[in-house]
Design a protein around this motif. Structure first.
Motif, short mmCIF file in Angstrom:
data_model
loop_
_atom_site.label_atom_id
_atom_site.label_comp_id
_atom_site.label_asym_id
_atom_site.label_seq_id
_atom_site.Cartn_x
_atom_site.Cartn_y
_atom_site.Cartn_z
N ILE A 111 -13.06 8.91 -4.45
CA ILE A 111 -12.56 8.99 -5.83
C ILE A 111 -11.69 7.78 -6.14
CG2 ILE A 111 -10.97 10.29 -7.30
CD1 ILE A 111 -12.26 12.83 -5.99
N THR A 112 -10.87 7.39 -5.16
CA THR A 112 -10.05 6.19 -5.37
C THR A 112 -10.93 4.96 -5.55
OG1 THR A 112 -8.43 7.24 -3.93
CG2 THR A 112 -8.10 4.93 -4.43
N LEU A 113 -12.03 4.91 -4.80
CA LEU A 113 -12.97 3.79 -4.97
C LEU A 113 -13.49 3.74 -6.40
CD1 LEU A 113 -15.22 3.84 -1.77
CD2 LEU A 113 -13.93 1.90 -2.66
N VAL A 114 -13.84 4.89 -6.93
CA VAL A 114 -14.35 4.95 -8.31
C VAL A 114 -13.27 4.48 -9.29
CG1 VAL A 114 -15.17 6.48 -10.12
CG2 VAL A 114 -16.00 6.75 -7.79
N ILE B 15 -5.30 15.10 -7.95
CA ILE B 15 -5.60 16.05 -9.02
C ILE B 15 -7.08 16.45 -8.97
CG2 ILE B 15 -5.76 16.33 -11.52
CD1 ILE B 15 -3.24 14.45 -11.64
N ALA B 16 -7.94 15.46 -8.78
CA ALA B 16 -9.38 15.76 -8.72
C ALA B 16 -9.68 16.72 -7.59
CB ALA B 16 -10.18 14.47 -8.54
N LEU B 17 -9.08 16.47 -6.42
CA LEU B 17 -9.33 17.35 -5.28
C LEU B 17 -8.74 18.73 -5.50
CD1 LEU B 17 -10.77 17.03 -2.53
CD2 LEU B 17 -10.54 14.93 -3.80
N TYR B 18 -7.62 18.80 -6.27
CA TYR B 18 -7.07 20.11 -6.58
C TYR B 18 -8.13 20.93 -7.31
CZ TYR B 18 -3.77 23.72 -7.97
OH TYR B 18 -3.13 24.92 -8.12
N PHE B 19 -8.83 20.28 -8.24
CA PHE B 19 -9.85 21.01 -9.00
C PHE B 19 -11.09 21.29 -8.17
CE2 PHE B 19 -7.22 19.77 -12.57
CZ PHE B 19 -7.12 21.00 -13.21
N ILE B 20 -11.45 20.35 -7.31
CA ILE B 20 -12.59 20.61 -6.42
C ILE B 20 -12.26 21.79 -5.50
CG2 ILE B 20 -13.99 19.69 -4.52
CD1 ILE B 20 -13.79 16.96 -5.87
N GLY B 21 -11.04 21.79 -4.99
CA GLY B 21 -10.61 22.90 -4.14
C GLY B 21 -10.64 24.22 -4.91
N TRP B 22 -10.17 24.15 -6.15
CA TRP B 22 -10.17 25.34 -7.00
C TRP B 22 -11.58 25.86 -7.18
CZ3 TRP B 22 -12.17 26.69 -11.77
CH2 TRP B 22 -11.59 27.82 -12.39
N LEU B 23 -12.49 24.93 -7.45
CA LEU B 23 -13.89 25.28 -7.67
C LEU B 23 -14.50 25.91 -6.41
CD1 LEU B 23 -15.72 24.71 -10.16
CD2 LEU B 23 -16.75 22.89 -8.79
N MET B 24 -14.20 25.29 -5.26
CA MET B 24 -14.74 25.80 -4.00
C MET B 24 -14.20 27.20 -3.75
SD MET B 24 -16.82 23.91 -2.42
CE MET B 24 -17.51 22.31 -2.74
N TYR B 25 -12.91 27.39 -4.03
CA TYR B 25 -12.34 28.70 -3.77
C TYR B 25 -12.98 29.75 -4.66
CZ TYR B 25 -9.39 32.61 -3.01
OH TYR B 25 -8.98 33.87 -2.68
N LEU C 295 -3.75 17.79 -1.09
CA LEU C 295 -3.03 17.06 -0.06
C LEU C 295 -3.98 16.12 0.68
CD1 LEU C 295 -0.08 17.43 0.59
CD2 LEU C 295 -0.72 18.99 2.41
N CYS C 296 -5.17 16.65 1.02
CA CYS C 296 -6.16 15.85 1.71
C CYS C 296 -6.67 14.74 0.81
CB CYS C 296 -7.32 16.72 2.16
SG CYS C 296 -6.86 17.79 3.50
N GLY C 297 -6.79 15.02 -0.48
CA GLY C 297 -7.24 14.00 -1.41
C GLY C 297 -6.29 12.82 -1.43
N ALA C 298 -5.00 13.13 -1.49
CA ALA C 298 -4.00 12.05 -1.47
C ALA C 298 -4.10 11.27 -0.16
CB ALA C 298 -2.61 12.64 -1.63
N ALA C 299 -4.28 12.01 0.93
CA ALA C 299 -4.42 11.35 2.24
C ALA C 299 -5.61 10.41 2.23
CB ALA C 299 -4.56 12.40 3.34
N GLY C 300 -6.73 10.88 1.69
CA GLY C 300 -7.95 10.08 1.66
C GLY C 300 -7.76 8.83 0.83
N SER C 301 -7.03 8.95 -0.25
CA SER C 301 -6.75 7.79 -1.09
C SER C 301 -5.98 6.73 -0.31
CB SER C 301 -5.95 8.29 -2.29
OG SER C 301 -5.68 7.25 -3.14
N LEU C 302 -5.05 7.18 0.51
CA LEU C 302 -4.30 6.24 1.36
C LEU C 302 -5.22 5.64 2.42
CD1 LEU C 302 -1.03 8.32 1.86
CD2 LEU C 302 -1.38 6.40 0.31
N VAL C 303 -6.14 6.47 2.93
CA VAL C 303 -7.04 5.99 3.98
C VAL C 303 -7.90 4.84 3.46
CG1 VAL C 303 -9.06 6.58 5.38
CG2 VAL C 303 -7.14 8.15 5.27
#
Lengths: 300, 248, 324
Positions: A60-63, A80-90, A209-217
């Motif tokens: 997502i950060t790449l995009v 934020i995007a991952l929060y919604f993806i997580g929400w959707l998955m749940y 949380l993981c989304g933010a981590a991935g952005s840093l990665v």
């Protein structure tokens, strides 16, 4: 392999370099592990797709960068995007497996993990991708030790996010409800806590949380569609070494794992670094189980 | 004592700061029915768990037939002939009643070969007899998970019987059983004890039952042994009555 | 199932490669799928131990056989058959070694441990020059016509699938089957009844390893190329398929995995190309859907739908025992 060891012994500065750089990425492991521990502790689900959320955060950060925005802006957007993806998955899948047996939740999240990794592979290709933040690097000791500025920033941001979540869980109303649910979901339900809502928040938060981590990665290191599983395994390892809810333990284990991995990558060659991570995890499991065995227990 | 089957010597067990068992010593003589009573949370089930090896004890020793079993593992202890049933009944819900019984029947030969052998044919008669004895013969082909709670309890008892234990620890055998069936259960416990020669050690909250069948009773309170003696003595023991009624 | 049912299946199986000569390879793979699903089900279905790592035995068998064929200098058929045997042996030995350490764990820990194992195997094989490292290994060519080769492998796989099925039928109806079912239902209770559960668990794991290890060598030869991560230790194809097929058909039964394997393989052959490269994405989605909405599988669903007709099949083994 022995050559590499010899190099290491002859140039102690290199040890410092490997150590520091390893501990920097360790902060990312801490963040991902925190996300896994949250879902594990509250919902008793091992989320095998945890690492894929890290990977998605990176893409997502790449995009975001391709759209011409500043990479650092990618961090909140990915979260934020991952929060919604997580929400959707749940809401679509996870809530159906929460109270069912381990078997179903493991396989379901395993399926999600394959789905997300392969989807990313189709959309973005299998290449390794990274973002150049153009922040340069500092070097010390006759430029034997070099530190990319973005890695240092990533390190402190990761710790800051972890700390913010910890404060949220301790102080806020919702955080207290999450902790109550993790101790006894039924009792929490009787006392009027909407556990369904708490589960949704927990799962989404963990993904964010993981989304933010991935952005840093993606800024400090690199991503490709299949980095998810190693992140899941690393998080799992950090959690089982430290134990659920042991914050200092998680920090020490995460930083230690990062350093150990970096040394192993140097000594054995980077092509064996992933094998090292997974083998280490298996040895940790066996070692833990042996110790429990002596007390007539086992890992369950 | 010559015929002591089980000897528990000053066993202590703590969970965190809670002292669940403290310096408990008791003896189970062979061939008797011994009761264990005490208010909720007095450490009865913990003591059972300590005896059969579910967790390590902090100190003390457990001997079975003169053999030290304090450090042995659950299946090893079970194979010596020391079995227990669970308060929350545990059966193999995906197997039929007969399957539950077959898997509980003692293995004559142990070793790699016995893993893959079939069942001795005469086992089948024993299994049918014991299922009839506990009153489950007509349900023998049903999956154990389809039985009612009380029937599962009976099945667990039958499984313990087919395993031919020397000592059987029963954790609240009458809890959750229809009161009209309790008399039948008492009779069966007696038969198991007298005709099959199984020594019983029973945790029980139903005073009428335990006073009726036990030869000797131990009473726990707050993790300590409060009193012991024959039923009529225990019934009139003031400290026991106080412990149950909560007087200081 | 009566005797003549089996006879019809046998006749169909023997004549299939001659009725459908164009699909011999696919038919051979059908039997491979049956073996994969059945051998996963020993652990995952019958014993309730969710293993993501059974694929390693498949890969070990494949590599051991190919290396033996390469280095022994034996003539093709001797090399292949001996190699397959050695592959099975190697898989069994490794299963015994890691089984004792790994099978003390339960639930989450076992599942993640085996997941790690399958990745480690792929990574190590990809870095080991002796077995071709990342560029893979090519088993020797079949000395003969392509069509003859396909018939040969068809019958090789069919025979091993038959042996797998019959062996499992035999061990499930004895003490072993009951014991691993008991472990699935309640392992603590099984221990309390004096069953040495670890012994049974390691036996089940080793049995699974044997079936996979032997067939691995044959598969390597039929595919004609061994890649460490995409063929031998492929988590994204064979490794996932075996789980999916067993659950689709109905885990914890003898026929469930067979039915699941057949349905999955046929559907895959007919429709997979329509996905145009999105197959693996669809695979992930399919796992989620089946596990969440259809965890009992086809056989389990039939059993709920027609309890009376299916109960016979359930109890028949028990009645046999009674009548003896």
């Amino acid at each position: 392999m022995l050559d590499n060891l010899a190099i290491l012994f002859n140039t102690p500065v290199l040890i410092v370099d490997l150590m520091i750089n390893g501990m920097l990425i360790g902060a990312i492991f801490i963040l991902a592990a925190y996300g896994m521990a949250l879902v594990w502790g509250v919902m008793n689900i091992i989320n095998v797709s945890q690492g894929e959320y890290v990977m998605l955060g990176g893409y997502i950060t790449l995009v975001v960068v391709k759209l011409g925005l500043h990479p650092l802006l990618g961090i909140p957007i990915a979260a934020i995007a991952l929060y919604f993806i997580g929400w959707l998955m749940y809401r679509s899948i996870i809530y159906r497996v929460v109270d069912r047996d381990v078997f179903i939740s493991l396989l379901a999240t395993f399926g999600i993990s394959i789905f997300l990794a392969q989807l990313t592979n189709q959309l973005f290709g299998a290449d390794v991708q990274t973002i150049d933040t153009k922040l340069g690097s500092w070097s010390f000791m006759n430029s034997m030790v070099s530190l990319a500025v973005i890695k240092v920033i990533a390190f402190f941001l990761a710790l800051a996010f972890g700390f913010a979540l910890w404060v949220f869980l301790k102080k806020s109303r919702t955080g207290q409800a999450i902790r109550a649910t993790s101790q006894n979901a039924r009792a929490a339900r009787i006392l009027g806590i909407d556990t369904h809502r708490i589960y949704t928040i927990t799962y989404s938060l963990s993904a964010a949380l993981c989304g933010a981590a991935g952005s840093l990665v993606v800024m400090a290191w690199a991503v490709h569609p299949y980095i998810g599983l190693p992140y899941t395994i690393r998080s799992f390892m950090v959690v089982i070494v430290a134990g659920l809810g042991n914050l200092p333990g998680v920090i020490v284990a995460g930083l230690g794992l990062g350093a150990a991995e970096n040394f192993a990558g140097f000594i054995l060659g980077t092509e064996f670094q992933i094998a090292f991570v997974f083998l280490l995890m298996i040895f940790v499991l066996i070692w833990r189980n042996r110790r429990l065995r002596r007390r007539r227990k086992y890992l369950k | 004592m010559n015929n002591e089957l089980l000897a528990v010597r000053s066993v202590s067990k703590a969970f965190g700061g809670v002292q669940a068992n403290q310096e408990i010593s008791l003896t189970i003589p062979s061939g008797k029915i011994i009761g264990l009573i005490g208010p909720n949370g007095s450490g009865k089930t913990t003591l059972f768990n300590s005896i059969v090896g579910y967790h390590p004890v902090d100190q003390g020793s457990v001997r079975f037939q003169g053999k030290e079993i304090t450090k042995m593992l659950v299946p090893q202890i079970a194979r010596l002939g020391l079995l227990r049933t669970f308060q929350q009944t545990r059966i193999f819900s995906g197997l039929s009643c007969i399957g539950n019984m077959q898997i509980s029947a003692p293995v004559v030969r142990s070793g790699l070969k016995s893993l893959f052998t079939k069942f001795p044919i005469d086992d089948m008669e024993d299994i049918e007899d014991i299922l009839a004895f506990v009153g489950l013969h007509s349900k023998r082909h049903l999956l154990a998970g389809q039985l009612s709670f009380g029937q599962q309890k009976l099945l667990e008892f039958a499984m313990a019987l087919i395993a031919e234990p020397k000592l059987l620890l029963l954790d609240e055998p009458t809890a959750g059983i229809n009161p009209t069936l309790i008399n039948g259960l008492i009779d069966r416990l007696r038969v198991a004890n007298q005709e099959l020669g199984i020594t019983l050690f029973i945790i029980e909250h139903n005073m009428r039952v335990i006073m009726n069948i036990a030869d000797h009773i131990y009473c726990l309170a707050h993790g300590q042994l409060l009193a012991e003696g024959p039923p009529d003595k225990i019934q009139n023991n003031q400290t026991v009555i106080d412990a149950y009624l909560g007087a200081n | 199932m009566r005797a003549w049912h089996y006879l019809i299946i046998l006749l169909l199986a023997v004549s299939a490669p001659f009725i459908l000569p164009d699909y011999r390879t696919q038919l051979a793979f059908l039997w491979l799928m049956v073996i994969l699903a059945l051998s996963w089900d020993i652990m995952g279905g019958q014993m309730g131990y969710n293993s993501f790592g059974n694929i390693i035995f498949f890969g070990i068998g494949m590599y051991v056989c190919a290396v033996f064929q390469r280095d022994s200098g034996l003539e093709y058929f001797q090399g292949l058959l001996l190699g397959m045997g050695l592959g099975g042996l190697a898989a069994v030995i490794i299963a015994l070694i890691i089984g004792n350490a790994l099978l003390g764990m339960r639930g989450h820990y076992f599942a993640i441990g085996t997941l790690g194992l399958s990745v480690v195997a792929g990574e190590l094989a990809g870095g080991w020059d002796y077995i071709g490292a990342g560029s893979g290994l090519t088993p020797p060519l079949y000395p003969g016509e392509i069509s003859e080769r396909n018939v040969f492998f068809y019958f090789l796989f069919f025979v091993w699938a038959g042996i797998t099925f019959v062996s499992l039928w035999w061990v499930y109806r004895g003490r072993f089957g009951l014991a691993i079912n008991a472990i699935r239902d309640n392992e603590d209770k099984a221990e309390a009844m004096g069953i040495y559960t670890t012994r049974y668990k390691v036996s089940a794991w080793t049995l699974s390893a044997l079936f996979l290890g032997v067939i691995g060598g044959g598969v390597g030869n039929l595919i004609g190329f061994i890649d460490p991560k995409d063929v031998a230790f492929s988590g994204a194809t064979f490794g996932v398929w075996m789980i999916l097929m067993a659950i689709l058909g109905g885990k914890g039964s003898l026929w469930g995995p067979v039915i699941g394997a057949i349905i999955f393989h046929v559907t895959q052959e007919l429709f997979w190309t329509l996905f145009l490269g999105w197959q693996r994405v669809a695979l992930g989605l399919l796992i989620v859907l089946i596990v969440v909405f259809f965890p009992e599988g086809i056989l389990g669903w039939l059993r709920q739908r027609y309890p009376h007709r299916m109960r016979d099949a359930n109890n028949s083994t028990e009645k046999n025992k009674l009548n003896k």
